[in-house]
Each structure stands twice: as structure tokens, then as C-alpha cells.
Design a protein around this motif. Sequence first.
Motif, PDB file in Angstrom:
ATOM      1  N   MET A   1       3.156  -2.792   3.353  1.00 19.33           N
ATOM      2  CA  MET A   1       2.108  -2.753   4.381  1.00 19.33           C
ATOM      3  C   MET A   1       0.871  -1.990   3.894  1.00 19.33           C
ATOM      4  SD  MET A   1       3.142  -4.744   6.613  1.00 19.33           S
ATOM      5  CE  MET A   1       1.803  -4.542   7.739  1.00 19.33           C
ATOM      6  N   GLU A   2       1.089  -0.946   3.110  1.00 18.39           N
ATOM      7  CA  GLU A   2      -0.040  -0.208   2.546  1.00 18.39           C
ATOM      8  C   GLU A   2      -0.857  -1.099   1.611  1.00 18.39           C
ATOM      9  OE1 GLU A   2       1.384   3.345   0.658  1.00 18.39           O
ATOM     10  OE2 GLU A   2       1.880   4.303   2.578  1.00 18.39           O
TER      11      GLU A   2
ATOM     12  N   GLU B   1      -2.917  -3.508   3.663  1.00 16.45           N
ATOM     13  CA  GLU B   1      -4.079  -2.844   4.256  1.00 16.45           C
ATOM     14  C   GLU B   1      -5.190  -2.648   3.218  1.00 16.45           C
ATOM     15  OE1 GLU B   1      -2.791   0.738   6.223  1.00 16.45           O
ATOM     16  OE2 GLU B   1      -1.431  -0.371   7.518  1.00 16.45           O
ATOM     17  N   LYS B   2      -4.798  -2.352   1.988  1.00 15.57           N
ATOM     18  CA  LYS B   2      -5.785  -2.171   0.925  1.00 15.57           C
ATOM     19  C   LYS B   2      -6.517  -3.466   0.606  1.00 15.57           C
ATOM     20  CE  LYS B   2      -3.539   1.698  -1.389  1.00 15.57           C
ATOM     21  NZ  LYS B   2      -2.803   2.127  -2.583  1.00 15.57           N
TER      22      LYS B   2
ATOM     23  N   GLY C   1      -7.356  -5.735   2.640  1.00 10.88           N
ATOM     24  CA  GLY C   1      -8.347  -6.016   3.662  1.00 10.88           C
ATOM     25  C   GLY C   1      -8.097  -7.351   4.340  1.00 10.88           C
ATOM     26  N   LYS C   2      -8.954  -7.654   5.256  1.00 14.81           N
ATOM     27  CA  LYS C   2      -8.841  -8.889   6.011  1.00 14.81           C
ATOM     28  C   LYS C   2      -9.276 -10.072   5.146  1.00 14.81           C
ATOM     29  CE  LYS C   2      -9.230  -9.564  10.863  1.00 14.81           C
ATOM     30  NZ  LYS C   2     -10.002  -9.535  12.062  1.00 14.81           N
TER      31      LYS C   2
END
Length: 195
Positions: free
Chosen positions: A12-13, A16-17, A19-20
Motif C-alpha cells: 500500500m505504501e 501511495e508513492k 500516485g493517482k
Amino acid sequence: MTEMKSAWEKAMEKVEKLGKPTEEELKKLEYVPAGNTLAARFLQDEKFDLDAELTKYKGSGGRQFVIQGTQEILLRNISLPHNEHDKKVTLRAMAGIKIIKDNKKQVDVIFERINNLLTYYEQARQQAFSQFKKNFEAKLQELSKTLQQKPGAAATLEAQIQQQFQDEWRKASNDLDAQYDRALEEQRQQLVKIT
């Protein structure tokens, strides 16, 4: 003391890195598989109108990705012919490529190279098999002399010889395929570059 993270938390990290995803990435995720499906249907159904199906994507913003997905499958199906079915699939895939490309003249030039390559491949394969068979028959004649001296061993030895023939031909055939596959891949890459 530091806390150990689970694989899920680490994944998950990383997400998140990243990005979208961009709008273009989302369109690609949506439309490339649609193109894959269109190509598969085109290859399986001779009555399938690929051009008409691609026209449905005009103005959608995803047409380029549909074509990309279609091209992926079609190029993968341009292959060395080991039988009549392979030839038919290759010809059908080439017809599909011609539909999706705008520069038909460049496509025709590359198709001519591919057709020549496939013709040379078939001739080389036939010659290689004939030579291989001839050499193997010479070995068999030597062995038959030995067998005449040892009755009873013929059946076992015949099975071993057949297996050896198949194994050696498979290796020789794979070597020939690898050589021609490299040349065919170069032509496929040339097709990718054409608009």
C-alpha cells in the motif's frame, strides 16, 4: 523497537508513492483489452468486420489504445507456419494489420518481406528434414546390421531409435525456428513503427 510491516502495508505504501493514475493511463487500462478482444474475434471469425468495430471508437478518446490492443494480438499471431492452420492465422493477422494501419504502402513492403521469409522458412524446413532423415536412415542401416547379429533386441532398439529420431529432429527444428523467429520479430517491430 520498530514495528514490522506486513506485506500488505508495504504494498500500500508503494501504491501511495505511485500516485493517482493519469486519465491517459486509465483509458489505456480500459481500451487496450477491448482491442485485444476485437483482434481475437477477428482472427476467429472471418465475417467479423474489424474496421466497422474500430469505427465505433472514433471520438471516444480511446481509439488509439483500442488499436494498440488490436495490434498486440495481431502481431503475436504472425508466426512461422508449421501447418496449414498456422498459415491461415498468419494471413488473417496480416489482413488485420493492414486494416489498422494508415500507411498501406509501407505495410505492403513489410508484408512482402514477411511472405518471402515464410517461404524461405518452409523451404529450409523441408530441406533440413530431408537431410536429417537421410542422415538418420544411414545410422539405421548400420544399426540393422548389428541387430541381425543380436535377435530379440530389435523391438526395444526400434523404439529407442524412434524416440531418438523425434528428439533430435525436435532440437534441429527448434534451432531453425529460433533463427527465422529472430528475422520475423524484426519485421513485426517494423510494423509497430508504421502509423
